[in-house]
Design an enzyme around this catalytic site. Structure first.
Site, PDB file in Angstrom:
ATOM      1  N   GLU A  50      42.412 -25.202  13.345  1.00 49.93           N
ATOM      2  CA  GLU A  50      42.772 -25.149  11.926  1.00 49.93           C
ATOM      3  C   GLU A  50      43.701 -23.963  11.709  1.00 49.93           C
ATOM      4  OE1 GLU A  50      40.711 -25.265   7.537  1.00 49.93           O
ATOM      5  OE2 GLU A  50      39.949 -23.769   8.937  1.00 49.93           O
ATOM      6  N   TRP A  51      44.935 -24.254  11.264  1.00 49.50           N
ATOM      7  CA  TRP A  51      45.838 -23.161  10.910  1.00 49.50           C
ATOM      8  C   TRP A  51      45.651 -22.833   9.439  1.00 49.50           C
ATOM      9  CZ3 TRP A  51      51.834 -23.206  10.133  1.00 49.50           C
ATOM     10  CH2 TRP A  51      52.265 -21.886   9.918  1.00 49.50           C
ATOM     11  N   ARG A  52      45.072 -21.665   9.169  1.00 46.43           N
ATOM     12  CA  ARG A  52      44.900 -21.168   7.808  1.00 46.43           C
ATOM     13  C   ARG A  52      46.195 -20.468   7.395  1.00 46.43           C
ATOM     14  NH1 ARG A  52      39.996 -19.782   5.575  1.00 46.43           N
ATOM     15  NH2 ARG A  52      41.329 -18.725   4.064  1.00 46.43           N
ATOM     16  N   ARG A  86      44.008 -22.254   1.841  1.00 50.74           N
ATOM     17  CA  ARG A  86      42.812 -22.050   1.043  1.00 50.74           C
ATOM     18  C   ARG A  86      43.189 -21.220  -0.178  1.00 50.74           C
ATOM     19  NH1 ARG A  86      40.565 -25.104   1.512  1.00 50.74           N
ATOM     20  NH2 ARG A  86      39.605 -25.040   3.578  1.00 50.74           N
ATOM     21  N   HIS A 148      34.585 -25.313  -1.689  1.00 55.01           N
ATOM     22  CA  HIS A 148      33.935 -24.101  -1.195  1.00 55.01           C
ATOM     23  C   HIS A 148      33.355 -23.316  -2.361  1.00 55.01           C
ATOM     24  CE1 HIS A 148      37.016 -25.290   1.650  1.00 55.01           C
ATOM     25  NE2 HIS A 148      36.324 -24.678   2.601  1.00 55.01           N
ATOM     26  N   LYS A 175      34.577 -32.432   2.891  1.00 54.04           N
ATOM     27  CA  LYS A 175      34.095 -31.147   3.415  1.00 54.04           C
ATOM     28  C   LYS A 175      33.537 -30.278   2.295  1.00 54.04           C
ATOM     29  CE  LYS A 175      35.584 -26.797   5.458  1.00 54.04           C
ATOM     30  NZ  LYS A 175      36.736 -25.886   5.630  1.00 54.04           N
ATOM     31  N   ARG A 217      25.613 -24.153  11.232  1.00 52.62           N
ATOM     32  CA  ARG A 217      26.720 -24.362  12.167  1.00 52.62           C
ATOM     33  C   ARG A 217      26.202 -24.771  13.543  1.00 52.62           C
ATOM     34  NH1 ARG A 217      31.349 -22.180   9.745  1.00 52.62           N
ATOM     35  NH2 ARG A 217      30.919 -20.764   8.004  1.00 52.62           N
ATOM     36  N   GLN A 240      30.567 -17.636  11.049  1.00 52.48           N
ATOM     37  CA  GLN A 240      31.062 -18.427  12.176  1.00 52.48           C
ATOM     38  C   GLN A 240      30.569 -17.834  13.497  1.00 52.48           C
ATOM     39  OE1 GLN A 240      35.312 -18.704  11.704  1.00 52.48           O
ATOM     40  NE2 GLN A 240      35.166 -20.279  10.141  1.00 52.48           N
TER      41      GLN A 240
END
Length: 260
Positions: A50-52, A86, A148, A175, A217, A240
């Site tokens: 995932e490229w944030r 985001r 989120h 998600k 997770r 994470q």
């Protein structure tokens, strides 16, 4: 028996349909940092990247964003890529772009063929979300609708309602990520994930954040979460777990569930 729903890219199952998929974030501030991070992460063989892009200092220059997206694609060893901006309201970095400018960036990146998934927030204005849906259809990418809450964990019915709304809005994947105040909230998230399997057809990605949330997770996939986000080099959200640790725990759980 499968506990999660598989993700697909252009008709092909990601990682052969394994469960759960492990996704590692790229959060470098400039080209060099992103590519250094990518080299380290690719060696650990996650299933998704995932490229944030909200972390990237060059985000206001669409050409730079597209070129870096292409370089990530070239250097990713075939690992599918999620492109994510985001927003600050959902825990992201401030970027100084209007939503129309964000969508223009999404169009340029998606049309370049450099990414496989687009993450776009359900809380966006309906007309903007509709544009994201149309873009995903046009470019044969998959749209991840996301929500989120970094302050709390909503009740089960509210989380499920968000996931249902994502399907109704035209997303391909739903998600949610929420913040627990105690272990009970982790159970709430897991229960909502389980309930959502009865309500929608989409793959679900769900997680509790923070220290308590790290539990979700590790075994959220047992309740139906298709992807677990892990640290490749730097975390993009609290709680994470390093890829190596997550993989070890998953292997133990999977053997146990098979009665081995």
């Amino acid at each position: 028996m499968a506990m999660t729903r598989s993700l697909e890219v252009k008709g092909q199952l990601v990682a052969g349909g394994k469960e759960p998929l492990i996704c590692a974030p790229l959060v470098g501030r400039d080209e060099a940092a992103v590519l250094r991070e990518l080299e380290v992460i690719v060696a650990k063989r996650p299933d998704l990247l995932e490229w944030r892009v909200d972390f990237y200092s060059g985000i206001s220059d669409v050409e730079r964003v597209v070129e870096l997206a292409k370089e990530i694609r070239r250097s990713s060893a075939g690992i599918p890529v999620i492109f994510t901006r985001r927003s600050t309201r959902e825990g992201g970095e401030p970027i100084g772009l209007s939503e129309d400018e964000v969508l223009s960036m999404y169009r340029a990146v998606a049309r370049s063929g450099a990414v496989d998934f687009l993450d776009y927030e359900l809380s966006s204005q309906p007309e903007h979300f509709e544009q994201a849906v149309a873009l995903a259809r046009e470019t044969d990418t998959k749209l991840i609708a996301s929500f989120h809450d970094f302050g709390k964990t909503p009740p089960v019915d509210e989380i499920v309602a968000k996931l249902v709304a994502m399907e109704e809005a035209g997303a391909d994947i739903a998600k949610v990520a929420v913040m627990p105040q105690g272990l009970e909230d982790v159970l709430t998230l897991l229960q909502a994930t389980l309930e959502a399997q009865k309500k929608i057809r989409l793959p679900v990605i769900s997680m509790s954040m923070g220290a308590y949330g790290s539990l979700s997770r590790l075994f959220g996939w047992v309740f139906g979460s298709s992807v677990s986000f892990a640290v490749g080099q730097q975390a993009s959200a609290p709680g994470q777990v390093p890829i190596e640790d997550l993989r070890t725990v998953l292997e133990v759980l999977q053997r146990s569930l098979k009665g081995e």
